[in-house]
Scaffold this active site. Structure first.
Site, PDB file in Angstrom:
ATOM      1  N   ASP A   1      15.939   3.405  25.974  1.00  9.75           N
ATOM      2  CA  ASP A   1      14.656   2.703  26.111  1.00  9.75           C
ATOM      3  C   ASP A   1      13.818   3.227  27.276  1.00  9.75           C
ATOM      4  O   ASP A   1      12.702   2.767  27.506  1.00  9.75           O
ATOM      5  CB  ASP A   1      14.898   1.189  26.265  1.00  9.75           C
ATOM      6  CG  ASP A   1      15.773   0.865  27.464  1.00  9.75           C
ATOM      7  OD1 ASP A   1      16.128   1.801  28.225  1.00  9.75           O
ATOM      8  OD2 ASP A   1      16.108  -0.324  27.659  1.00  9.75           O
ATOM      9  N   GLY A   2      14.387   4.161  28.050  1.00  9.90           N
ATOM     10  CA  GLY A   2      13.627   4.715  29.172  1.00  9.90           C
ATOM     11  C   GLY A   2      13.476   3.756  30.340  1.00  9.90           C
ATOM     12  O   GLY A   2      12.757   4.032  31.305  1.00  9.90           O
TER      13      GLY A   2
ATOM     14  N   ARG B   1      17.758  20.785  39.320  1.00  6.58           N
ATOM     15  CA  ARG B   1      19.218  20.644  39.353  1.00  6.58           C
ATOM     16  C   ARG B   1      19.874  21.898  38.788  1.00  6.58           C
ATOM     17  O   ARG B   1      19.200  22.731  38.174  1.00  6.58           O
ATOM     18  CB  ARG B   1      19.685  19.491  38.452  1.00  6.58           C
ATOM     19  CG  ARG B   1      18.849  18.290  38.485  1.00  6.58           C
ATOM     20  CD  ARG B   1      18.380  17.821  37.109  1.00  6.58           C
ATOM     21  NE  ARG B   1      17.266  16.888  37.301  1.00  6.58           N
ATOM     22  CZ  ARG B   1      17.406  15.585  37.348  1.00  6.58           C
ATOM     23  NH1 ARG B   1      18.561  15.047  37.118  1.00  6.58           N
ATOM     24  NH2 ARG B   1      16.376  14.816  37.593  1.00  6.58           N
TER      25      ARG B   1
ATOM     26  N   ASP C   1      23.830  18.116  35.711  1.00  9.58           N
ATOM     27  CA  ASP C   1      22.449  17.612  35.749  1.00  9.58           C
ATOM     28  C   ASP C   1      22.249  16.640  36.906  1.00  9.58           C
ATOM     29  O   ASP C   1      21.126  16.180  37.132  1.00  9.58           O
ATOM     30  CB  ASP C   1      22.077  16.926  34.421  1.00  9.58           C
ATOM     31  CG  ASP C   1      23.066  15.846  34.027  1.00  9.58           C
ATOM     32  OD1 ASP C   1      24.271  16.152  33.935  1.00  9.58           O
ATOM     33  OD2 ASP C   1      22.649  14.701  33.819  1.00  9.58           O
ATOM     34  N   ASN C   2      23.308  16.350  37.627  1.00  8.21           N
ATOM     35  CA  ASN C   2      23.181  15.429  38.753  1.00  8.21           C
ATOM     36  C   ASN C   2      23.455  16.114  40.088  1.00  8.21           C
ATOM     37  O   ASN C   2      23.738  15.447  41.084  1.00  8.21           O
ATOM     38  CB  ASN C   2      24.131  14.242  38.580  1.00  8.21           C
ATOM     39  CG  ASN C   2      23.696  13.336  37.439  1.00  8.21           C
ATOM     40  OD1 ASN C   2      22.515  13.287  37.102  1.00  8.21           O
ATOM     41  ND2 ASN C   2      24.640  12.633  36.855  1.00  8.21           N
TER      42      ASN C   2
ATOM     43  N   GLY D   1      14.958  11.158  30.648  1.00 10.91           N
ATOM     44  CA  GLY D   1      14.797  10.194  29.557  1.00 10.91           C
ATOM     45  C   GLY D   1      14.299   8.854  30.058  1.00 10.91           C
ATOM     46  O   GLY D   1      13.873   7.996  29.279  1.00 10.91           O
ATOM     47  N   ARG D   2      14.361   8.642  31.370  1.00  9.88           N
ATOM     48  CA  ARG D   2      13.874   7.356  31.909  1.00  9.88           C
ATOM     49  C   ARG D   2      13.247   7.581  33.281  1.00  9.88           C
ATOM     50  O   ARG D   2      13.322   6.718  34.153  1.00  9.88           O
ATOM     51  CB  ARG D   2      15.023   6.362  32.027  1.00  9.88           C
ATOM     52  CG  ARG D   2      16.144   6.952  32.835  1.00  9.88           C
ATOM     53  CD  ARG D   2      17.127   6.000  33.334  1.00  9.88           C
ATOM     54  NE  ARG D   2      18.269   6.819  33.762  1.00  9.88           N
ATOM     55  CZ  ARG D   2      19.451   6.362  33.996  1.00  9.88           C
ATOM     56  NH1 ARG D   2      19.686   5.110  33.867  1.00  9.88           N
ATOM     57  NH2 ARG D   2      20.414   7.164  34.383  1.00  9.88           N
TER      58      ARG D   2
ATOM     59  N   ASP E   1      21.115  10.489  41.899  1.00 11.10           N
ATOM     60  CA  ASP E   1      21.706   9.711  40.836  1.00 11.10           C
ATOM     61  C   ASP E   1      22.789   8.765  41.356  1.00 11.10           C
ATOM     62  O   ASP E   1      23.970   9.105  41.404  1.00 11.10           O
ATOM     63  CB  ASP E   1      22.273  10.627  39.736  1.00 11.10           C
ATOM     64  CG  ASP E   1      22.126   9.966  38.389  1.00 11.10           C
ATOM     65  OD1 ASP E   1      22.353   8.751  38.331  1.00 11.10           O
ATOM     66  OD2 ASP E   1      21.774  10.645  37.414  1.00 11.10           O
TER      67      ASP E   1
ATOM     68  N   ARG F   1      11.194   7.002  43.411  1.00  9.93           N
ATOM     69  CA  ARG F   1      12.149   7.886  44.092  1.00  9.93           C
ATOM     70  C   ARG F   1      11.412   9.088  44.675  1.00  9.93           C
ATOM     71  O   ARG F   1      10.484   9.611  44.077  1.00  9.93           O
ATOM     72  CB  ARG F   1      13.185   8.328  43.057  1.00  9.93           C
ATOM     73  CG  ARG F   1      14.220   9.283  43.572  1.00  9.93           C
ATOM     74  CD  ARG F   1      15.442   9.285  42.676  1.00  9.93           C
ATOM     75  NE  ARG F   1      15.256  10.079  41.471  1.00  9.93           N
ATOM     76  CZ  ARG F   1      16.220  10.254  40.565  1.00  9.93           C
ATOM     77  NH1 ARG F   1      17.399   9.681  40.719  1.00  9.93           N
ATOM     78  NH2 ARG F   1      16.002  10.975  39.486  1.00  9.93           N
TER      79      ARG F   1
HETATM   80  P1  AMP Z   1      22.455   9.932  34.140  1.00  7.93           P
HETATM   81  O1  AMP Z   1      23.657   9.210  33.706  1.00  7.93           O
HETATM   82  O2  AMP Z   1      21.536   9.133  34.988  1.00  7.93           O
HETATM   83  O3  AMP Z   1      22.742  11.234  34.769  1.00  7.93           O
HETATM   84  O4  AMP Z   1      21.609  10.239  32.792  1.00  7.93           O
HETATM   85  C1  AMP Z   1      22.025  11.150  31.827  1.00  7.93           C
HETATM   86  C2  AMP Z   1      20.944  11.362  30.794  1.00  7.93           C
HETATM   87  O5  AMP Z   1      20.709  10.166  30.057  1.00  7.93           O
HETATM   88  C3  AMP Z   1      19.587  11.763  31.361  1.00  7.93           C
HETATM   89  O6  AMP Z   1      18.996  12.671  30.472  1.00  7.93           O
HETATM   90  C4  AMP Z   1      18.847  10.463  31.398  1.00  7.93           C
HETATM   91  O7  AMP Z   1      17.454  10.647  31.377  1.00  7.93           O
HETATM   92  C5  AMP Z   1      19.340   9.785  30.118  1.00  7.93           C
HETATM   93  N1  AMP Z   1      19.230   8.327  30.180  1.00  7.93           N
HETATM   94  C6  AMP Z   1      19.965   7.468  30.907  1.00  7.93           C
HETATM   95  N2  AMP Z   1      19.583   6.195  30.717  1.00  7.93           N
HETATM   96  C7  AMP Z   1      18.561   6.228  29.840  1.00  7.93           C
HETATM   97  C8  AMP Z   1      17.728   5.232  29.240  1.00  7.93           C
HETATM   98  N3  AMP Z   1      17.857   3.935  29.518  1.00  7.93           N
HETATM   99  N4  AMP Z   1      16.778   5.654  28.362  1.00  7.93           N
HETATM  100  C9  AMP Z   1      16.633   6.952  28.078  1.00  7.93           C
HETATM  101  N5  AMP Z   1      17.380   7.927  28.595  1.00  7.93           N
HETATM  102  C10 AMP Z   1      18.323   7.588  29.482  1.00  7.93           C
HETATM  103 MG    MG Z   2      21.088  11.942  36.062  1.00  9.68          MG
END
Ligand code: AMP
Ligand code: MG
Length: 495
Positions: free
Chosen positions: A128-129, A186, A255-256, A95-96, A265, A179
């Site tokens: 917001d990605g 994963r 997913d991590n 998502g980002r 992550d 990165r």
């Molecule tokens: P994470 O906590 O990094 O493992 O992220 C979990 C999920 O949330 C993943 O699908 C990320 O891409 C999404 N995500 C986290 N932060 C954002 C953000 N600011 N905008 C869009 N998606 C996000």
């Molecule tokens: Mg993640």
């Protein structure tokens, strides 16, 4: 003559985009308004076959800030599912983050190059990605630190301040991390494959993963079972390495967890100061699911989720497949335990194996817990004892004499090793860091960079962490635990 942009050839060799059309969506980055390159990893750039001097330019900055896509890239957001804190989300995905493509590095290894924080993708949902700058620098610092500590990890190629603001309750400066990973596949990628509902799809991602990461599995009687064992081994080793340095990942959702066994992550992760097995830093981990001492059992839990996706591949007979995978799952804990012992023995100077070593190590951990002793410094100062000075280690315990009996037992065990004291000291100091990314220092340097626009403390800290095993006079501020506080240290996911 070639333009600088043409010279800046990443030589992409993209296999994910060419083979796994069900597992991604092509997309692009959003521009940054006034980007600034805060840090470039020149050594890593060279390893990737890139010219750091060319990258350290307007054209390089355009790429690292998402303002221009490098030639040959196939930008895409990967799809994946995931169990987050035990609950299943069938569709997460990048998502980002934006995968630019793959390069073949100087060791002939395929590596992903990805922008993290470069804007919305079809998987962004309400987000917001983007990334805030603080977490970008945090990931840069800690992932590079882990690499130097010898712990498998994704790497950081560049950190950029975008010049834009991101909204995280308050407005914060934005950033983008470039990165690098062996891949971004994963456990959650496999769960997504299963969710697609056709065996062909899960077969596709597994065959791809085997050929990319575990080609040796192809020659086994049951390549899919062997693949599972390889992933289990890589992740078990990884968690053992984390435990050996007091590292708490903080968000071990499926997913991590990469199938290569690289740490990925760096949201809420942190190193523990005084030893307490129940330590949790993440503000959202209210149940302590990912506490330090839970990491080995979460490892098995996550791998069981991977095993579930492989059932249709391991054997046509479902019962037989489940039996084979169950045996492999039951082997994860002993596998982990073996890796853990192999990591811990050298930390106390042992080069041979004795049946009582595990007890000896666990007894040390128990007195460290009781005495609220600093994890990193206890191991480091063991070598001082061999130099004849037990005071530095003893003062780490609430009741200094509480470690006396253990120190005697330990030295008796060491005497049976037959190595000289000098050699033992040298060996121990090569595996027990004196400088780690301590929470108070991490916060201090990030605050200077983000709030005062001063990246120097961050860069200084990076330099110290480049040599975590070599004590340097004058660097005491980096090796000491932070001031004792009544408010527990908390970390946040907010990249
Ligand atoms: P994470 O906590 O990094 O493992 O992220 C979990 C999920 O949330 C993943 O699908 C990320 O891409 C999404 N995500 C986290 N932060 C954002 C953000 N600011 N905008 C869009 N998606 C996000
Ligand atoms: Mg993640």
């Amino acid at each position: 003559m070639k333009s600088k942009k043409e010279l800046l050839d990443f030589n992409f060799d993209n296999s994910f985009s060419h083979n796994l059309e069900d597992f991604f969506v092509s997309c692009s980055s959003e521009p940054s308004s006034s980007p600034q390159l805060l840090q470039l990893n020149r050594k890593l750039a060279k390893e990737l076959g890139l010219n750091p001097d060319l990258l350290d330019s307007e054209e390089g900055l355009d790429i690292f800030s998402g303002n221009d896509l490098p030639a040959g890239s196939d930008p895409l957001a990967q799809a994946y599912s995931g169990h987050q804190f035990g609950g299943f989300s069938p569709l997460l995905g990048d998502g980002r983050a934006l995968l630019l493509g793959e390069v073949i590095d100087s060791n002939n290894q395929r590596r992903d190059i990805q922008l993290k924080g470069s804007g919305r993708t079809p998987f962004s949902r309400g987000g917001d990605g983007k990334s805030a700058l603080g977490p970008v620098l945090r990931e840069y610092l800690i992932s590079e630190h882990m690499h130097v500590l010898g712990i498998p990890t994704t790497r950081a190629l560049a950190a950029v301040a975008t010049g834009d603001q991101v909204n995280r309750d308050t407005l914060l400066p934005g950033g983008i991390l470039t990165r690098v990973a062996a891949s971004h596949i994963r456990v959650g990628t496999f769960q997504f494959g299963t969710a697609l509902g056709e065996i062909e799809k899960i077969k596709k991602i597994t065959d791809y993963s085997i050929s990319r990461h575990y080609p040796e599995a192809t020659n086994s009687d049951n390549p899919y079972l062997t693949f599972f064992e390889c992933v289990s081994n890589a992740q078990a080793l990884l968690v053992a390495r984390w435990m050996s340095v007091g590292f708490i990942h903080g968000v071990m959702n499926t997913d991590n967890m990469t199938i290569t066994g690289e740490t990925i992550d760096y949201g809420p992760c942190a190193f523990m100061d005084s030893y307490f097995p129940g330590t949790v830093f993440s503000s959202i981990d209210t149940q302590g699911r990912y506490a330090y001492s839970n990491q080995p059992s979460v490892l098995s839990w996550n791998l069981t989720r991977l095993a579930e996706t492989l059932v249709p591949l391991v054997d046509d007979n479902q019962e037989q497949a489940v039996a084979l995978l169950t045996t492999a799952i039951n082997n994860i804990h002993p596998l982990y335990q073996g890796h853990w012992l192999a990591q811990m023995r050298p930390k106390i100077g042992l080069t041979t194996e004795d049946i009582l070593d595990e007890e000896l190590i666990n007894d040390l951990l128990s007195i460290m817990e009781e005495g609220q002793a600093d994890f990193t410094l206890v191991f480091r100062r063991l070598s001082e004892v061999l130099k004849g000075n037990a005071d530095p280690i003893k003062e780490l315990f609430k009741h200094p004499q509480s470690c006396d009996a253990w120190l005697v037992r330990w030295q008796e065990r060491l005497a049976r090793e037959g190595n000289t004291k000098d050699l033992t000291i040298k060996m121990m100091n090569k595996v027990n860091p004196i400088y780690i990314a301590r929470n108070h220092k991490v916060e201090e340097v990030l605050s200077a960079a983000v709030n005062q626009n001063d990246v120097k403390p961050f860069l200084d800290f990076l330099l110290v962490l480049e040599k975590p095993f070599d004590e340097v006079k004058g660097n005491e501020a980096y090796s000491s635990p932070g001031p004792v506080s009544d408010i527990p240290y908390k970390t946040f996911c907010g990249t």
